[in-house]
Design a protein around this motif. Structure first.
Motif, PDB file in Angstrom:
ATOM      1  N   MET A  96      59.839 -85.572 -56.869  1.00 36.76           N
ATOM      2  CA  MET A  96      58.841 -86.489 -57.369  1.00 36.76           C
ATOM      3  C   MET A  96      59.559 -87.637 -58.063  1.00 36.76           C
ATOM      4  O   MET A  96      60.734 -87.470 -58.507  1.00 36.76           O
ATOM      5  CB  MET A  96      57.954 -85.897 -58.500  1.00 36.76           C
ATOM      6  CG  MET A  96      56.910 -84.768 -57.934  1.00 36.76           C
ATOM      7  SD  MET A  96      55.720 -84.165 -59.126  1.00 36.76           S
ATOM      8  CE  MET A  96      54.686 -85.436 -59.337  1.00 36.76           C
ATOM      9  N   GLU A 100      55.964 -90.469 -60.805  1.00 39.64           N
ATOM     10  CA  GLU A 100      55.163 -89.627 -60.745  1.00 39.64           C
ATOM     11  C   GLU A 100      55.372 -88.401 -61.941  1.00 39.64           C
ATOM     12  O   GLU A 100      54.592 -87.868 -62.426  1.00 39.64           O
ATOM     13  CB  GLU A 100      55.476 -88.801 -59.457  1.00 39.64           C
ATOM     14  CG  GLU A 100      54.886 -89.674 -58.325  1.00 39.64           C
ATOM     15  CD  GLU A 100      55.348 -89.365 -56.916  1.00 39.64           C
ATOM     16  OE1 GLU A 100      54.579 -89.270 -56.015  1.00 39.64           O
ATOM     17  OE2 GLU A 100      56.535 -88.513 -56.743  1.00 39.64           O
ATOM     18  N   ASN A 101      56.605 -88.294 -62.297  1.00 38.15           N
ATOM     19  CA  ASN A 101      56.875 -87.333 -63.484  1.00 38.15           C
ATOM     20  C   ASN A 101      56.141 -87.901 -64.830  1.00 38.15           C
ATOM     21  O   ASN A 101      55.908 -87.079 -65.378  1.00 38.15           O
ATOM     22  CB  ASN A 101      58.487 -87.241 -63.523  1.00 38.15           C
ATOM     23  CG  ASN A 101      59.043 -86.112 -62.781  1.00 38.15           C
ATOM     24  OD1 ASN A 101      59.085 -85.064 -63.028  1.00 38.15           O
ATOM     25  ND2 ASN A 101      59.519 -86.765 -61.639  1.00 38.15           N
ATOM     26  N   PRO A 144      63.472 -90.619 -56.445  1.00 43.50           N
ATOM     27  CA  PRO A 144      63.359 -89.151 -56.688  1.00 43.50           C
ATOM     28  C   PRO A 144      64.038 -88.869 -57.867  1.00 43.50           C
ATOM     29  O   PRO A 144      65.310 -89.056 -57.994  1.00 43.50           O
ATOM     30  CB  PRO A 144      63.493 -88.420 -55.618  1.00 43.50           C
ATOM     31  CG  PRO A 144      63.370 -89.410 -54.372  1.00 43.50           C
ATOM     32  CD  PRO A 144      63.861 -90.533 -54.925  1.00 43.50           C
TER      33      PRO A 144
END
Length: 249
Positions: A96, A100-101, A144
């Motif tokens: 992620m 997103e984290n 990512p």
């Protein structure tokens, strides 16, 4: 007013019969930044696991904000507690993105229903938060997490742990896997984050210099018991040689 954390007559016994936590009593007032030292097998990580709910006490009690959580699951305690681990790979989802984290971190301890995640609306806020770190993380919001450096990933873990102000922050040797320069930068960020947000924090460290420099209380664990408990004045009077007298590192 209740303490942020109380452990009362805590005992943790493993299958061999050995007591990892041995009749431990510990009280942490709100706003305290406590560093924890101890040799291998002293019970440091077990203590954090007991506080977070990853392990349950064999006997005794754990209270958070005056509430008995001794038998509450790790998931239930997540509304109170945030933790940063030693391994940069823990605490983040590698596939992620950074954004997103951070979005997941905002939902810690909250019910998660089926709804649109509204990531785009949060990007500006995430950029501002990452920019404060000072290591370029704000330029990797769509990267990512697994592609970040160890230092960036640990800084992200710290940000994720504190983006929703926790009642209790557990730092589990969170600089141990980093090179000295990156470790110092992360410790400076840690101190700033704790101070600005008036967080209650317990930090395990194997670096005695950090134990002396940071925090307003220092305890030395051995055989699952508090062997030494020093307030800020007492701690500031110590030298490294004094710490070596308490236990064999």
């Amino acid at each position: 007013m209740s303490n942020a954390l109380d452990i009362i007559n805590g005992v943790k016994t493993i299958s061999s019969g050995r007591q990892i936590i041995n009749r431990l009593n510990l009280s942490i007032p709100h706003g305290e930044f406590m560093t924890i030292l101890g040799g291998n097998g002293a019970g440091k990580s077990t203590l954090f696991n007991v506080i977070s709910g990853q392990l349950f006490l064999t006997s005794g009690k754990v209270e958070l904000n005056g509430e008995d959580v001794t038998n509450q699951s790790e998931e239930n305690r997540a509304k109170y507690i945030a933790r940063v681990f030693q391994d940069p790979k823990l605490g983040t989802a590698p596939r992620m993105t950074v954004s997103e984290n951070l979005l997941l971190a905002q939902l810690r301890g909250k019910k998660r229903g089926l709804k649109k995640r509204q990531l785009a609306q949060q990007k500006e806020f995430f950029f501002e938060q990452c920019q404060k770190i000072g290591n370029g993380l704000e330029n990797h919001l769509d990267t990512p997490t697994g592609n970040l450096s160890g230092g960036q990933r640990q800084a992200l873990s710290l940000l994720m742990a504190t983006i929703q102000k926790p009642d209790l922050l557990l730092l589990d040797e969170h600089t141990a896997a980093l090179d000295p320069k990156t470790s110092r930068q992360l410790m400076d960020l840690t101190e700033k984050t704790i101070s600005e947000n008036n967080l209650t924090c317990l930090m395990i460290t194997h670096r005695m210099e950090d134990a002396l420099k940071y925090g307003n209380r220092l305890i030395v664990l051995d055989s699952g018991q508090v062997q030494k408990d020093m307030d800020e004045t007492q701690k500031n009077q110590l030298e490294l040689a004094d710490l070596l007298m308490f236990f064999n590192l």
